[in-house]
Design a protein around this motif. Sequence first.
Motif, PDB file in Angstrom:
ATOM      1  N   VAL A 293       7.747  10.003   4.907  1.00 44.64           N
ATOM      2  CA  VAL A 293       7.738   8.739   4.235  1.00 44.64           C
ATOM      3  C   VAL A 293       8.376   8.905   2.892  1.00 44.64           C
ATOM      4  O   VAL A 293       9.224   7.741   2.580  1.00 44.64           O
ATOM      5  CB  VAL A 293       6.192   8.044   4.020  1.00 44.64           C
ATOM      6  CG1 VAL A 293       6.119   6.908   3.323  1.00 44.64           C
ATOM      7  CG2 VAL A 293       5.312   8.141   5.257  1.00 44.64           C
ATOM      8  N   PHE A 294       8.056   9.928   2.155  1.00 41.93           N
ATOM      9  CA  PHE A 294       9.063  10.237   0.845  1.00 41.93           C
ATOM     10  C   PHE A 294      10.237  10.143   1.366  1.00 41.93           C
ATOM     11  O   PHE A 294      11.249   9.464   0.256  1.00 41.93           O
ATOM     12  CB  PHE A 294       8.292  11.470   0.416  1.00 41.93           C
ATOM     13  CG  PHE A 294       8.752  11.495  -1.228  1.00 41.93           C
ATOM     14  CD1 PHE A 294       7.815  10.916  -2.108  1.00 41.93           C
ATOM     15  CD2 PHE A 294       9.882  12.142  -1.386  1.00 41.93           C
ATOM     16  CE1 PHE A 294       8.131  11.318  -3.282  1.00 41.93           C
ATOM     17  CE2 PHE A 294      10.148  12.382  -2.921  1.00 41.93           C
ATOM     18  CZ  PHE A 294       9.223  11.771  -3.841  1.00 41.93           C
ATOM     19  N   ARG A 295      10.942  10.965   2.134  1.00 44.24           N
ATOM     20  CA  ARG A 295      12.141  11.155   2.447  1.00 44.24           C
ATOM     21  C   ARG A 295      12.927   9.612   2.818  1.00 44.24           C
ATOM     22  O   ARG A 295      14.018   9.475   2.153  1.00 44.24           O
ATOM     23  CB  ARG A 295      12.561  12.068   3.543  1.00 44.24           C
ATOM     24  CG  ARG A 295      14.102  12.268   3.673  1.00 44.24           C
ATOM     25  CD  ARG A 295      14.353  12.986   4.814  1.00 44.24           C
ATOM     26  NE  ARG A 295      14.050  14.671   4.593  1.00 44.24           N
ATOM     27  CZ  ARG A 295      15.004  15.350   3.934  1.00 44.24           C
ATOM     28  NH1 ARG A 295      15.991  15.003   3.683  1.00 44.24           N
ATOM     29  NH2 ARG A 295      14.452  16.776   3.631  1.00 44.24           N
ATOM     30  N   SER A 296      12.399   8.953   3.504  1.00 41.55           N
ATOM     31  CA  SER A 296      12.757   7.692   4.063  1.00 41.55           C
ATOM     32  C   SER A 296      12.925   6.426   3.056  1.00 41.55           C
ATOM     33  O   SER A 296      13.618   5.786   3.016  1.00 41.55           O
ATOM     34  CB  SER A 296      11.783   7.094   5.131  1.00 41.55           C
ATOM     35  OG  SER A 296      10.519   6.657   4.678  1.00 41.55           O
TER      36      SER A 296
ATOM     37  N   PRO B 198       9.579  15.699  -1.219  1.00 42.15           N
ATOM     38  CA  PRO B 198       8.782  16.015  -2.566  1.00 42.15           C
ATOM     39  C   PRO B 198       9.096  17.122  -3.218  1.00 42.15           C
ATOM     40  O   PRO B 198       9.257  17.109  -4.434  1.00 42.15           O
ATOM     41  CB  PRO B 198       7.432  16.077  -1.829  1.00 42.15           C
ATOM     42  CG  PRO B 198       7.439  15.324  -0.444  1.00 42.15           C
ATOM     43  CD  PRO B 198       8.884  15.406  -0.048  1.00 42.15           C
ATOM     44  N   THR B 199       9.303  18.058  -2.569  1.00 41.15           N
ATOM     45  CA  THR B 199       9.657  19.533  -3.143  1.00 41.15           C
ATOM     46  C   THR B 199      10.676  19.346  -4.259  1.00 41.15           C
ATOM     47  O   THR B 199      10.927  19.835  -5.224  1.00 41.15           O
ATOM     48  CB  THR B 199       9.846  20.597  -2.238  1.00 41.15           C
ATOM     49  OG1 THR B 199       8.682  20.854  -1.409  1.00 41.15           O
ATOM     50  CG2 THR B 199      10.179  21.901  -2.918  1.00 41.15           C
TER      51      THR B 199
ATOM     52  N   ILE C 255       0.830  -1.104  -0.007  1.00 42.64           N
ATOM     53  CA  ILE C 255       0.084   0.025   0.132  1.00 42.64           C
ATOM     54  C   ILE C 255       1.008   1.222   0.045  1.00 42.64           C
ATOM     55  O   ILE C 255       0.640   2.164  -0.832  1.00 42.64           O
ATOM     56  CB  ILE C 255      -1.007   0.024   1.221  1.00 42.64           C
ATOM     57  CG1 ILE C 255      -1.907  -1.300   1.079  1.00 42.64           C
ATOM     58  CG2 ILE C 255      -1.767   1.385   1.284  1.00 42.64           C
ATOM     59  CD1 ILE C 255      -2.724  -1.616   2.297  1.00 42.64           C
ATOM     60  N   LYS C 256       2.115   1.173   0.765  1.00 50.61           N
ATOM     61  CA  LYS C 256       3.035   2.501   0.760  1.00 50.61           C
ATOM     62  C   LYS C 256       3.448   2.476  -0.669  1.00 50.61           C
ATOM     63  O   LYS C 256       3.544   3.758  -1.015  1.00 50.61           O
ATOM     64  CB  LYS C 256       3.981   2.048   1.659  1.00 50.61           C
ATOM     65  CG  LYS C 256       5.146   3.021   1.887  1.00 50.61           C
ATOM     66  CD  LYS C 256       6.333   2.760   2.689  1.00 50.61           C
ATOM     67  CE  LYS C 256       7.361   3.570   2.520  1.00 50.61           C
ATOM     68  NZ  LYS C 256       8.708   2.960   3.298  1.00 50.61           N
ATOM     69  N   GLN C 257       3.648   1.610  -1.375  1.00 51.68           N
ATOM     70  CA  GLN C 257       4.428   1.708  -2.482  1.00 51.68           C
ATOM     71  C   GLN C 257       3.282   2.077  -3.730  1.00 51.68           C
ATOM     72  O   GLN C 257       3.722   3.150  -4.517  1.00 51.68           O
ATOM     73  CB  GLN C 257       4.737   0.121  -3.383  1.00 51.68           C
ATOM     74  CG  GLN C 257       5.429   0.059  -4.714  1.00 51.68           C
ATOM     75  CD  GLN C 257       5.563  -1.000  -5.048  1.00 51.68           C
ATOM     76  OE1 GLN C 257       6.604  -2.077  -4.840  1.00 51.68           O
ATOM     77  NE2 GLN C 257       4.645  -1.906  -6.095  1.00 51.68           N
ATOM     78  N   LEU C 258       2.273   1.680  -3.511  1.00 50.57           N
ATOM     79  CA  LEU C 258       1.115   2.211  -4.441  1.00 50.57           C
ATOM     80  C   LEU C 258       0.930   3.614  -4.198  1.00 50.57           C
ATOM     81  O   LEU C 258       0.814   4.448  -5.239  1.00 50.57           O
ATOM     82  CB  LEU C 258      -0.409   1.650  -4.148  1.00 50.57           C
ATOM     83  CG  LEU C 258      -0.272   0.114  -4.344  1.00 50.57           C
ATOM     84  CD1 LEU C 258      -1.606  -0.581  -4.022  1.00 50.57           C
ATOM     85  CD2 LEU C 258      -0.171  -0.126  -5.904  1.00 50.57           C
TER      86      LEU C 258
END
Length: 326
Positions: A305-308, A314-315, A268-271
Amino acid sequence: MHASVRLHYKHPVSSQQDLQSCLFSSLAMHPQLPLCARQEFYGQGTDTGLHKHEDFYAFYVVQGGRGVHLINNQPYAITRGNVYVLPPGTTHAYRQYSQLIIHAFYFQPHLFSMTEQAALRALSGFWQLFVLPDEQAATCETRIDHHLHLSPEQHREIEQEINEICREFSTDTLDGTLLTQNQFLRMLIHVARWQGEQGSDNWQSEPAEASDIDLQQKMGLAGVVHFCEEHFHESLTVPQLAAQMFLSPSRFSEIFSQEVGMSPAAYIKQLRLERVQTLLRTSTLTTTKIAHQVGYRDSAQLARVFRSTFHSTPTAYRRSFQAQPE
């Protein structure tokens, strides 16, 4: 698609005695290319009957529905997003199918030049797309019991490529012929690269007979995977997903991890993150709105979550695409 084929079969059970031979010359191929492109629809049934591809390859992308694809007497549960290749000499039938829609591309090797064939052979992911007969699979280091399963973002990209192929397929011009061949090769390379990158995660190397997961559970799991792809932005829990298969959360998690290659939470995290990447590249939505669209509480949670996962914010990810020359 260039042709929409609705097939209705009356055979309740297929057997070797019912085997029908299929030659490439019997297909509605392109006037200038050894390629047939069509959409196949299987409404509701238990068995289409066996037939054998004598002298051509088949590239399949499952667009919708579900069912069992019996390939060389081995059953495979299939659902939206499955991609695989059958070599010449393959015997197959569809069983226990429901609203199954398949993009089918049938072709012979001389569709591609020797250089193009060599480029495909050099991609390890290309060979992993093949579903091989037992005698050929026995020569491989591992026995593959899975097809590539496209993520929703990958599926959207492939659908666009298929639409482009079929648009050019229907033209009777030299430029249309060249584009058809080129775009089909491009799609094969894209899928082979994805398989090569993700193969160790999405394919199982254990012999099929060593697995304690039965076919009905695989079909049920295919439905759960599709449900996750449609509802990943919601608050999904393992008990909720396990209930769809009438399994305990622990048993469901075990089966899911064995078949998909990761835990339900990781999938789900990957999606979610794949959708985040697409929105960052293609929209001007704020990170807060993107976070809410994919199921995160706020932009702060999304950023963590994105950074990890990607070791970038995201920016920064969005800026990297904005800075690319057009």
